[in-house]
Design a protein around this motif. Structure first.
Motif, PDB file in Angstrom:
ATOM      1  N   SER A  72      -1.210  10.903  -0.075  1.00  0.00           N
ATOM      2  CA  SER A  72       0.180  10.941  -0.555  1.00  0.00           C
ATOM      3  C   SER A  72       1.187  10.739   0.728  1.00  0.00           C
ATOM      4  O   SER A  72       0.691  10.805   1.932  1.00  0.00           O
ATOM      5  CB  SER A  72       0.323  12.284  -1.059  1.00  0.00           C
ATOM      6  OG  SER A  72       0.007  13.337   0.041  1.00  0.00           O
ATOM      7  N   VAL A  73       2.292  10.460   0.416  1.00  0.00           N
ATOM      8  CA  VAL A  73       3.370  10.019   1.380  1.00  0.00           C
ATOM      9  C   VAL A  73       4.050  11.647   1.775  1.00  0.00           C
ATOM     10  O   VAL A  73       3.920  12.320   0.870  1.00  0.00           O
ATOM     11  CB  VAL A  73       4.447   9.221   0.903  1.00  0.00           C
ATOM     12  CG1 VAL A  73       5.655   9.195   1.868  1.00  0.00           C
ATOM     13  CG2 VAL A  73       3.896   7.878   0.273  1.00  0.00           C
ATOM     14  N   ARG A  74       4.234  11.523   2.904  1.00  0.00           N
ATOM     15  CA  ARG A  74       4.726  13.101   3.536  1.00  0.00           C
ATOM     16  C   ARG A  74       6.317  12.995   2.870  1.00  0.00           C
ATOM     17  O   ARG A  74       7.056  12.282   3.225  1.00  0.00           O
ATOM     18  CB  ARG A  74       4.978  13.038   4.942  1.00  0.00           C
ATOM     19  CG  ARG A  74       3.417  13.664   5.318  1.00  0.00           C
ATOM     20  CD  ARG A  74       3.451  14.005   6.883  1.00  0.00           C
ATOM     21  NE  ARG A  74       4.708  14.628   7.350  1.00  0.00           N
ATOM     22  CZ  ARG A  74       5.337  14.462   8.399  1.00  0.00           C
ATOM     23  NH1 ARG A  74       4.824  13.534   9.381  1.00  0.00           N
ATOM     24  NH2 ARG A  74       6.218  15.153   8.773  1.00  0.00           N
ATOM     25  N   LEU A  78       0.549  -1.241  -0.128  1.00  0.00           N
ATOM     26  CA  LEU A  78      -0.033   0.045   0.045  1.00  0.00           C
ATOM     27  C   LEU A  78       0.674   1.358  -0.159  1.00  0.00           C
ATOM     28  O   LEU A  78       0.696   2.338  -0.662  1.00  0.00           O
ATOM     29  CB  LEU A  78      -1.052  -0.047   0.999  1.00  0.00           C
ATOM     30  CG  LEU A  78      -2.117  -0.988   1.206  1.00  0.00           C
ATOM     31  CD1 LEU A  78      -2.981  -1.169   2.525  1.00  0.00           C
ATOM     32  CD2 LEU A  78      -3.090  -1.050  -0.072  1.00  0.00           C
ATOM     33  N   LEU A  79       2.082   1.222   0.847  1.00  0.00           N
ATOM     34  CA  LEU A  79       2.841   2.391   0.836  1.00  0.00           C
ATOM     35  C   LEU A  79       3.458   2.484  -0.528  1.00  0.00           C
ATOM     36  O   LEU A  79       3.594   3.894  -0.877  1.00  0.00           O
ATOM     37  CB  LEU A  79       3.810   2.323   1.803  1.00  0.00           C
ATOM     38  CG  LEU A  79       4.721   3.627   2.217  1.00  0.00           C
ATOM     39  CD1 LEU A  79       3.926   4.591   2.755  1.00  0.00           C
ATOM     40  CD2 LEU A  79       5.530   3.461   3.381  1.00  0.00           C
ATOM     41  N   LEU A  80       4.061   1.615  -1.308  1.00  0.00           N
ATOM     42  CA  LEU A  80       4.527   1.809  -2.537  1.00  0.00           C
ATOM     43  C   LEU A  80       3.470   2.086  -3.471  1.00  0.00           C
ATOM     44  O   LEU A  80       3.709   3.106  -4.416  1.00  0.00           O
ATOM     45  CB  LEU A  80       5.046   0.274  -2.883  1.00  0.00           C
ATOM     46  CG  LEU A  80       5.973   0.219  -4.165  1.00  0.00           C
ATOM     47  CD1 LEU A  80       7.248   1.275  -3.844  1.00  0.00           C
ATOM     48  CD2 LEU A  80       6.295  -1.003  -4.479  1.00  0.00           C
ATOM     49  N   ALA A  81       2.222   1.840  -3.304  1.00  0.00           N
ATOM     50  CA  ALA A  81       1.147   2.188  -4.344  1.00  0.00           C
ATOM     51  C   ALA A  81       0.940   3.656  -4.360  1.00  0.00           C
ATOM     52  O   ALA A  81       0.864   4.570  -5.041  1.00  0.00           O
ATOM     53  CB  ALA A  81      -0.181   1.311  -4.148  1.00  0.00           C
ATOM     54  N   ILE A  82       0.917   4.208  -2.794  1.00  0.00           N
ATOM     55  CA  ILE A  82       0.657   5.499  -2.621  1.00  0.00           C
ATOM     56  C   ILE A  82       1.993   6.448  -3.029  1.00  0.00           C
ATOM     57  O   ILE A  82       1.702   7.419  -3.726  1.00  0.00           O
ATOM     58  CB  ILE A  82       0.487   5.874  -1.128  1.00  0.00           C
ATOM     59  CG1 ILE A  82      -0.805   5.111  -0.777  1.00  0.00           C
ATOM     60  CG2 ILE A  82       0.387   7.380  -0.731  1.00  0.00           C
ATOM     61  CD1 ILE A  82      -0.812   5.056   0.870  1.00  0.00           C
ATOM     62  N   GLY A  90       1.939   9.686  11.066  1.00  0.00           N
ATOM     63  CA  GLY A  90       2.555  10.913  10.491  1.00  0.00           C
ATOM     64  C   GLY A  90       3.259  10.386   9.046  1.00  0.00           C
ATOM     65  O   GLY A  90       3.773  11.161   8.575  1.00  0.00           O
ATOM     66  N   ILE A  91       2.840   9.325   8.427  1.00  0.00           N
ATOM     67  CA  ILE A  91       3.650   8.700   7.250  1.00  0.00           C
ATOM     68  C   ILE A  91       2.841   9.217   5.936  1.00  0.00           C
ATOM     69  O   ILE A  91       3.450   9.728   5.233  1.00  0.00           O
ATOM     70  CB  ILE A  91       3.853   7.333   7.288  1.00  0.00           C
ATOM     71  CG1 ILE A  91       4.499   6.942   8.516  1.00  0.00           C
ATOM     72  CG2 ILE A  91       4.298   6.627   5.895  1.00  0.00           C
ATOM     73  CD1 ILE A  91       4.574   5.376   8.889  1.00  0.00           C
ATOM     74  N   VAL A  92       1.439   9.208   6.196  1.00  0.00           N
ATOM     75  CA  VAL A  92       0.681   9.378   4.900  1.00  0.00           C
ATOM     76  C   VAL A  92      -0.329  10.594   5.495  1.00  0.00           C
ATOM     77  O   VAL A  92      -0.505  10.730   6.504  1.00  0.00           O
ATOM     78  CB  VAL A  92       0.019   8.280   4.450  1.00  0.00           C
ATOM     79  CG1 VAL A  92      -1.163   8.575   3.542  1.00  0.00           C
ATOM     80  CG2 VAL A  92       0.869   7.190   4.103  1.00  0.00           C
ATOM     81  N   ILE A 121      -4.557   8.852  -5.692  1.00  0.00           N
ATOM     82  CA  ILE A 121      -4.915   7.504  -5.356  1.00  0.00           C
ATOM     83  C   ILE A 121      -5.860   7.444  -3.968  1.00  0.00           C
ATOM     84  O   ILE A 121      -5.299   8.282  -3.199  1.00  0.00           O
ATOM     85  CB  ILE A 121      -3.496   6.599  -5.109  1.00  0.00           C
ATOM     86  CG1 ILE A 121      -4.278   5.384  -5.132  1.00  0.00           C
ATOM     87  CG2 ILE A 121      -2.905   6.763  -4.320  1.00  0.00           C
ATOM     88  CD1 ILE A 121      -2.926   4.188  -5.816  1.00  0.00           C
ATOM     89  N   SER A 122      -7.089   6.929  -3.920  1.00  0.00           N
ATOM     90  CA  SER A 122      -7.822   6.747  -2.728  1.00  0.00           C
ATOM     91  C   SER A 122      -7.655   5.549  -2.215  1.00  0.00           C
ATOM     92  O   SER A 122      -7.106   4.637  -2.742  1.00  0.00           O
ATOM     93  CB  SER A 122      -9.137   7.311  -3.371  1.00  0.00           C
ATOM     94  OG  SER A 122      -9.563   6.238  -4.053  1.00  0.00           O
ATOM     95  N   ARG A 123      -8.454   5.497  -1.044  1.00  0.00           N
ATOM     96  CA  ARG A 123      -8.438   3.915  -0.471  1.00  0.00           C
ATOM     97  C   ARG A 123      -9.431   3.082  -1.402  1.00  0.00           C
ATOM     98  O   ARG A 123      -8.707   1.892  -1.372  1.00  0.00           O
ATOM     99  CB  ARG A 123      -9.241   4.128   1.011  1.00  0.00           C
ATOM    100  CG  ARG A 123      -8.557   5.099   1.893  1.00  0.00           C
ATOM    101  CD  ARG A 123      -9.397   5.460   3.236  1.00  0.00           C
ATOM    102  NE  ARG A 123      -8.764   6.453   3.710  1.00  0.00           N
ATOM    103  CZ  ARG A 123      -8.550   6.486   4.953  1.00  0.00           C
ATOM    104  NH1 ARG A 123      -9.112   5.802   6.007  1.00  0.00           N
ATOM    105  NH2 ARG A 123      -7.952   7.676   5.481  1.00  0.00           N
TER     106      ARG A 123
END
Length: 184
Positions: free
Chosen positions: A72-74, A13-17, A50-52, A23-25
């Motif tokens: 999005s990733v911070r 999931l993190l890689l996809a974001i 606090g990652i996304v 991109i949404s849930r």
């Protein structure tokens, strides 16, 4: 070593974001084959840590209900530095957590230099990258170095065909020059 299934889902999931735009849930659940409730739970955990972050609304085909939120990733979570050692110069780039370039510099050093000359150039280059003010040194997660030729694993030295000036550089000394950050 295999990751537990829960860690594999989180990583996917993190890689996809990181790779996705808007991109949404719902989209994550559809492309990952992970159930929507699991996606929501993992994303909520990422947001709490606090990652996304939710970064705006995404266009939806559905007219009912609230618009899905883009994720999005911070990018300020951390960064990495890439170093490329050439014949008489060293190039560097500072990349944010999303691998977007934030700063780059090129620095010449003495031709036919020693490990010490190359190490000094690398240290100066890293200081210049960090002086641009985008991040603090403690947020640098690692430094990757590209060296021409091969590294002799027994002697820990470079062997650079066509770049005799870069042959027999001490890889250990070059790593030390990278502010004792993990080199990959």
């Amino acid at each position: 070593m295999r990751l537990p299934a829960s860690q594999t889902k989180k990583a996917a999931l993190l890689l996809a974001i990181m790779n996705g735009k808007c991109i949404s849930r719902h989209i994550l659940a559809r492309i990952s084959s992970i159930s929507f409730p699991s996606v929501t739970r993992i994303i909520d955990e990422f947001i709490d840590r606090g990652i996304v972050r939710e970064s705006g609304k995404v266009e939806s085909f559905s007219k009912a209900g609230p618009k899905p939120m883009a994720l999005s990733v911070r990018s300020d979570l951390g960064c990495s530095i890439g170093i490329d050692l050439e014949g008489s110069a060293v190039r560097g780039v500072l990349l944010d957590f999303e691998n977007k370039p934030r700063s780059s510099h090129r620095l010449s050093f003495r031709q036919a230099g020693s490990s010490e000359d190359a190490a000094t150039a690398i240290q100066t280059l890293i200081e210049q990258l960090l002086a641009d003010g985008w991040t603090e040194p403690e947020k640098v997660m690692g430094v990757g170095m590209g060296l021409p030729g091969h590294v002799d694993p027994v002697h820990g030295a470079t062997y650079a065909w066509g770049h005799e000036e870069l042959t027999n550089l001490s890889v250990e000394r070059l790593n030390e020059a990278a502010h004792r950050l993990p080199a990959v």
